[in-house]
Write an enzyme that holds these catalytic residues in place. Structure first.
Site, PDB file in Angstrom:
ATOM      1  N   ASP A 116      41.896 -13.802  36.402  1.00 48.05           N
ATOM      2  CA  ASP A 116      40.750 -13.499  37.250  1.00 48.05           C
ATOM      3  C   ASP A 116      39.560 -14.323  36.754  1.00 48.05           C
ATOM      4  O   ASP A 116      39.594 -14.879  35.657  1.00 48.05           O
ATOM      5  CB  ASP A 116      40.462 -11.991  37.158  1.00 48.05           C
ATOM      6  CG  ASP A 116      39.236 -11.590  37.960  1.00 48.05           C
ATOM      7  OD1 ASP A 116      39.078 -12.083  39.095  1.00 48.05           O
ATOM      8  OD2 ASP A 116      38.429 -10.793  37.460  1.00 48.05           O
ATOM      9  N   LYS A 117      38.533 -14.417  37.548  1.00 44.09           N
ATOM     10  CA  LYS A 117      37.348 -15.170  37.133  1.00 44.09           C
ATOM     11  C   LYS A 117      36.244 -14.249  36.628  1.00 44.09           C
ATOM     12  O   LYS A 117      35.875 -14.273  35.459  1.00 44.09           O
ATOM     13  CB  LYS A 117      36.809 -16.022  38.293  1.00 44.09           C
ATOM     14  CG  LYS A 117      35.593 -16.871  37.895  1.00 44.09           C
ATOM     15  CD  LYS A 117      34.985 -17.563  39.077  1.00 44.09           C
ATOM     16  CE  LYS A 117      34.159 -16.612  39.917  1.00 44.09           C
ATOM     17  NZ  LYS A 117      32.923 -16.151  39.237  1.00 44.09           N
TER      18      LYS A 117
ATOM     19  N   GLU B  48      25.545  -5.241  42.016  1.00 47.31           N
ATOM     20  CA  GLU B  48      24.726  -4.319  42.801  1.00 47.31           C
ATOM     21  C   GLU B  48      23.510  -3.860  41.995  1.00 47.31           C
ATOM     22  O   GLU B  48      22.394  -3.780  42.519  1.00 47.31           O
ATOM     23  CB  GLU B  48      25.564  -3.108  43.227  1.00 47.31           C
ATOM     24  CG  GLU B  48      24.865  -2.227  44.251  1.00 47.31           C
ATOM     25  CD  GLU B  48      25.787  -1.154  44.810  1.00 47.31           C
ATOM     26  OE1 GLU B  48      26.277  -0.334  44.000  1.00 47.31           O
ATOM     27  OE2 GLU B  48      26.010  -1.135  46.024  1.00 47.31           O
TER      28      GLU B  48
ATOM     29  N   ARG C  51      27.292 -16.318  42.387  1.00 50.66           N
ATOM     30  CA  ARG C  51      27.908 -15.383  43.326  1.00 50.66           C
ATOM     31  C   ARG C  51      26.922 -15.118  44.456  1.00 50.66           C
ATOM     32  O   ARG C  51      25.779 -14.743  44.221  1.00 50.66           O
ATOM     33  CB  ARG C  51      28.263 -14.071  42.609  1.00 50.66           C
ATOM     34  CG  ARG C  51      29.349 -14.233  41.566  1.00 50.66           C
ATOM     35  CD  ARG C  51      29.447 -13.014  40.672  1.00 50.66           C
ATOM     36  NE  ARG C  51      29.741 -11.799  41.422  1.00 50.66           N
ATOM     37  CZ  ARG C  51      30.978 -11.362  41.679  1.00 50.66           C
ATOM     38  NH1 ARG C  51      32.019 -12.059  41.245  1.00 50.66           N
ATOM     39  NH2 ARG C  51      31.181 -10.256  42.354  1.00 50.66           N
TER      40      ARG C  51
END
Length: 1079
Positions: free
Chosen positions: A383-384, A481, A583
């Protein structure tokens, strides 16, 4: 169906708990219906159940049959003790291990009480509410405002951040009124018990109304109450029906390739044993027919043979030799392997170089069955976010109305002053931003900028904690978030509090209450989240944030000007952000009409109370209203690489390990991370992208150069063949299920050992699919760790896990197996050669005590020491020469060919062990003229030669000597001689005359110089062929270890010897090819 305060009704349903009483949650009751049995055994069932399980193993069942055969005097020439003692030892060691494991499991899970099913009022004479919940409970009311309840779910998913649960408004009014709670008669219709921790579907029927129930209203078994003084609930599921216990099913057992090979080899050995038994039985039949008759006068035949039935004699001899040669099937092999694996697991747990001091997190081997598989990995699927990166999100950039704000470059940030947030007393002092123009836009009250941060402050599931005035702490379910809400907080839009119906913001210091009308949840399919709110002016807005591709598809096409300017600029900005490795999320809003919303809310209420297909119905309604959005902008959050990631990937690549990154991020983000990690380099001129939108497009792209379409059945093989030709593969925009599909594709078709590493719940599927699963204990909870086989805190520790621990484990296990089979063949096949000289009478060469103790006393500890501590190169050279990892991938250290070689060596050793002493002593006399060797003396000579030969052999096979190796090897020899002389002593004969009748045999035999000369000759003859082959192989066919370590070391010694000769040194360094000779 569950109804409060109605025991008779609840008993109609098999999964409903039956106790109907009002007690506090901590009150224990003896209700067998709620009993949870997590222990496999108890005091009475342990012995029969454990023995039944152990004898399901083929090896144990085989030796049990042999033990029964040894009780038949017609076919057994060995005492039953020779099989009983090793079998009992194996069963005892395994039983202790099973009992210990079961005790720890039971201790961790045992809760000695049942649970009530009714509302739970706090009676004053009872102890306070325990923090650990023991049933799945519908929350009715709590001590917190609006029926809120704070919980920690570490026991369920490993996440330690606080989560909030909220009671229905109608039940929260019950408060702590015991009378009202006792009169509560709500009826729940819900899904049957299942293992889905994040979902609950049900409906509460009460007072002629229906109320939808979901996971946000439930407190599950295993949760811990935090910051909540008391709460009341109605038990829906208890005991084995709770979601926690439903998740306690058996995990699929992972077996290594060596395990599978060992099972095959044991079957081969058994077949070989049968063949030898047949040969010796035929020999007995022929011998009895041609020779045995001559001795029948004084050596009477048994009754069946007396009737000329020599075939029956051969039949009995077959079974006799099956018993005598049974040690070819190693009973202690599996126990020894488990002990070695357990030791390797402890070495991983104790490795201080894999200990992450910042979080006090050591490496943990959560399984003991896969250690040697760590030395054979060919594919790593990573996974990253949180695995290669830190998963600590920093709000760095944003794009609002087509204009970009912020900087990521550290040099620019150094030259640019940090934004001063002193105007905001509620700001987070840790937050840094390096573009003051964004704050100026806020102060100038630009509508788009204000709406941008207003959306960030409203559209989320964060819960605020404010222990002191102005001291806000956000409890977020995901780091990104939390970063977005913190950014809005610093720019003047402070999320202060929330209730079931309202959200309170402080907008530039002014408190503003928004009515919360609906929350459209985020999931991996929707990839977006929305909220519908009513502002103080009465306007209704839908705010939405999510993946940019998802949001852009739902924008309103009517505003062409906006689409042609802002939208395009925002899309370009999002691509630029992703290209920098950030992101990105897109933000949008929509104005809603009151009448349209009212009609939609009615359908939403109906869909939320339906039991069947509720999720599909809600998804359709969400899709309907989340259209025609107006784009606000995009956010860019930075997630920095972990320390040592590029170096680790470069080193693993040199070890011929292929690393595939599977991430849900955008293509640009994934490529940027690829370059940052050294997976993609500037010298790679043939980087190509598969990004077709249909099966045909993907097929054409795969055929040209070479992801959803690439995993279609008709394209899987093309994708695999193309990807395996690449040095680096990065799959972006993949779902958790697609991650598992990619791993399964390689695992099934390439027949290679795969390893999956991740840190979040979305990585669990691929971690469980791969041969080896590794969990990173990061910011996304512990779900990946709980599902993994190995865990640690940083990706860089993977290099040490594979190149050091994995390689050593594989090397040690292979050497252990080679030597173990060799010594057993050398030990057992002496009986085969002796059969040709004893009339195939199934007479044993060795004393029965030697047969009993050889594997469990004389040779057990040295081979265990080799399997635990041996190493051909130290850890520094393991890192310095990653190519040394290659033999494990090729599985060359122990395979069927190596087994054949060790069998051949064992057969040759047994041949020499028998015939050299036999030839030496058959015609030789003692000094006094008597025979130097009778049968017992002959047995002592061969057994002594055998113990010395196998001890010398393990000394030659050991690369790395420790104090433990010395103690075990020399100590085993000393123990052998001590036991040998003790068994032939007067003392034991006087106590057990029938068991130790051969007084003085060892003393009389081993005092002869000729005996020791023969023992030395036998030892040299047995060891020298293997030693000669090893020297020739090192010189003619050196291994990678020889090339990288031993030969350069040898050349260094040559250089050292000639160091006084200046002409030699000058010549050597003027011809560097000498030092780099390709052996």
């Amino acid at each position: 169906h569950v109804r409060a305060n109605d025991r008779d009704y609840n008993e109609k349903f098999p999964y409903a708990v039956s106790e109907n009483t009002k007690h506090m949650l901590s009150q224990c009751i003896n209700d067998t219906d709620n009993h949870i049995k997590t222990c496999k055994y108890n005091v009475f069932t342990f012995l029969p159940v454990n023995l039944f399980e152990q004898f399901q193993r083929a090896a144990n069942a085989y030796f049990l049959v042999l033990l029964i055969l040894q009780l038949i005097p017609e076919i057994s020439s060995l005492s039953w003790v020779t099989t009983t003692v090793p079998l009992v030892m194996v069963l005892l060691i395994t039983a202790v291990k099973d009992a210990t494991d079961d005790y720890h499991w039971c201790r961790d899970w045992f809760i000695p009480c049942g649970l009530p099913v009714s509302p739970l009022p706090p009676l004053p004479h009872l102890p306070p509410l325990p923090p650990l919940l023991q049933a799945d409970i519908l929350l009715l009311s709590s001590s917190e405002p609006y029926g809120l309840c704070y919980i920690e779910t570490a026991e369920l998913d490993g996440e330690t951040n606080l989560k909030v649960r909220q009671a229905l408004t109608v039940t929260s009014d019950l408060g702590a009124d015991i009378t009202k709670l006792a009169d509560f008669n709500g009826n729940i219709i819900c899904e049957p018990p299942n293992n889905k921790l994040d979902k609950f579907t049900g409906t509460l029927y009460w007072r002629d109304n229906k109320y939808p129930l979901d996971n946000e209203k439930m407190l599950l078994r295993g949760c811990v109450l935090r910051n909540t003084e008391w709460c009341f609930g109605m038990v829906v599921f208890a005991g084995l029906q709770t979601k926690l216990m439903q998740n306690c099913g058996r995990t699929k057992f992972k077996r290594t390739s060596i395990d599978k090979l060992m099972n095959t080899l044991v079957l081969w050995i058994f077949g070989f044993l049968v063949c030898m038994g047949v040969i010796l039985a035929i020999g007995n039949t022929i011998w009895e027919q041609k020779v045995g008759r001559s001795f029948s006068v004084y050596l009477l035949w048994d009754e069946p043979i007396r009737n000329n039935n020599v075939v029956f004699s051969g039949f009995l001899t077959f079974w006799s030799y099956i018993i005598i040669l049974n040690t070819m099937v190693p009973i202690s092999l599996y126990v020894s392997v488990e002990v070695i694996r357990l030791g390797h697991s402890y070495f991983i747990n104790w490795d201080r170089k894999m200990y992450y001091i910042q979080k006090d997190t050591p490496a943990e081997a959560r399984t003991t069955t896969l250690n040697e598989e760590l030395g054979q990995v060919e594919f790593i699927f990573s996974d990253k976010t949180g695995t290669l990166t830190q998963n600590i999100m920093v709000f760095n950039k944003c794009s609002i109305n087509g204009k970009s704000y912020g900087t990521r470059d550290s040099r620019c940030a150094f030259r640019t002053a940090c934004v001063d947030f002193s105007f905001n007393p509620l700001s987070d002092r840790k937050f840094k931003f390096h573009d003051s123009s964004l704050l100026e836009a806020i102060k100038m009250e630009e509508p788009s900028v204000q709406d941008f941060f207003r959306l960030l402050a409203l559209c989320h599931t964060v819960m605020p904690e404010e222990k002191n005035e102005g001291d806000l702490v956000y409890q977020a379910q995901s780091p990104d978030e939390g970063a977005l809400v913190t950014a809005a907080r610093n720019f003047g839009f402070v999320f202060r509090s929330r209730t079931p119906e309202t959200v309170t913001l402080y907008e530039m210091g002014t408190a503003v209450n928004y009515q919360l009308l609906a929350i459209l949840d985020f999931n991996n399919v929707r990839k977006r989240m929305s909220v519908i709110v009513r502002n103080p002016a009465g306007h209704i807005k839908l705010y939405c944030k999510g993946a940019d591709t998802i949001i852009f598809d739902r924008l309103d096409p009517s505003n062409h000007v906006l689409m042609n300017t802002t939208s395009d600029q925002s899309q370009q900005a999002a691509s630029e952000f992703a290209g920098e490795g950030l992101r990105t999320l897109a933000l949008a809003y929509k104005d809603l009409d009151e009448n349209v919303l009212e009609e939609w809310m009615k359908r939403l209420l109906y869909a939320s109370t339906v039991i069947e297909n509720r999720e599909e119905g809600l998804a359709d309604l969400y899709e309907e209203i989340e259209t025609g959005l107006m784009l606000l902008g995009a956010t860019a959050v930075e997630d920095k690489l972990q320390e040592g990631v590029p170096e680790t990937i470069a080193c693993l690549t040199l070890a011929n390990i292929k690393i595939w990154v599977l991430t849900g991020d955008k293509l640009e983000t994934a490529m940027n991370i690829g370059y940052s990690c050294n997976m993609l380099r500037d010298d790679m001129n043939e980087v190509f992208i598969i990004s077709g939108h249909s099966v045909l497009e993907v097929q054409q792209q795969l055929r040209l150069g070479l992801m959803a379409h690439a995993l279609e059945p008709e394209l899987e093989q093309v994708l695999l063949e193309t990807a395996c030709l690449c040095k680096t593969v990065i799959c972006c925009r993949v779902t958790p299920m697609q991650k598992a599909q990619v791993v399964e594709l390689v695992k099934t078709n390439k027949m290679a050992v795969t390893l999956a590493i991740g840190d979040g719940a979305n990585d669990v599927s691929m971690i469980k699919t791969a041969h080896i699963g590794v969990g990173i204990s990061g910011q996304e909870g512990m779900q990946a760790v709980l599902a993994s086989d190995y865990s640690f805190a940083q990706f860089r520790y993977l290099q040490r896990l594979l190149l050091v621990h994995g390689r050593w484990s594989y090397f040690r296990m292979c050497n252990f197996l080679f030597y173990f089979f060799y010594k057993n063949f050398a030990f057992t096949l002496v009986h085969f050669w002796f059969g040709f000289f004893c009339g195939f009478s199934a007479q044993t060469v060795y004393d029965q005590w030697f047969i009993t103790l050889f594997n469990i006393v004389y040779t057990s500890l040295p081979v265990l020491a080799m399997g635990l501590f041996d190493q051909d190169v130290n850890e520094a050279n393991s890192h310095r020469y990653p190519s040394l990892y290659r033999p494990g991938q090729l599985n060359v250290l122990f395979n069927k060919r190596q087994f054949f070689l060790c069998t051949l060596q064992g057969v040759g050793t047994s041949f020499l062990l028998f015939f050299i002493p036999y030839g030496a002593f058959c015609l030789v006399a003692r000094d006094d003229g008597s025979h130097i060797s009778d049968q017992q003396a002959f047995a002592v000579i061969i057994s002594t030669s055998l113990v010395i030969v196998v001890s010398v052999q393990i000394g030659l096979d050991t690369y790395y000597w420790t104090a433990v190796n010395h103690v075990f090897v020399w100590g085993s020899l000393a123990v052998y001689f001590a036991i040998l002389f003790a068994m032939h002593s007067d003392g034991l004969f006087s106590i057990f005359p029938s068991h130790f009748p051969f007084i003085g045999t060892a003393r009389n035999c081993l005092t002869q110089k000729s005996v020791w000369l023969v023992i030395m000759l036998t030892t040299v003859a047995c060891v020298m062929p293997g030693l000669a082959v090893r020297f020739l192989k090192t010189d003619l066919y050196p291994t990678l270890t020889d090339k990288k370590v031993f030969i350069p070391l040898h050349l260094f010694h040559i250089l050292l010897c000639y160091s006084l000769n200046s002409e030699w040194i000058t010549y050597l360094f003027s011809h560097p090819s000498i030092l780099n000779t390709p052996y």
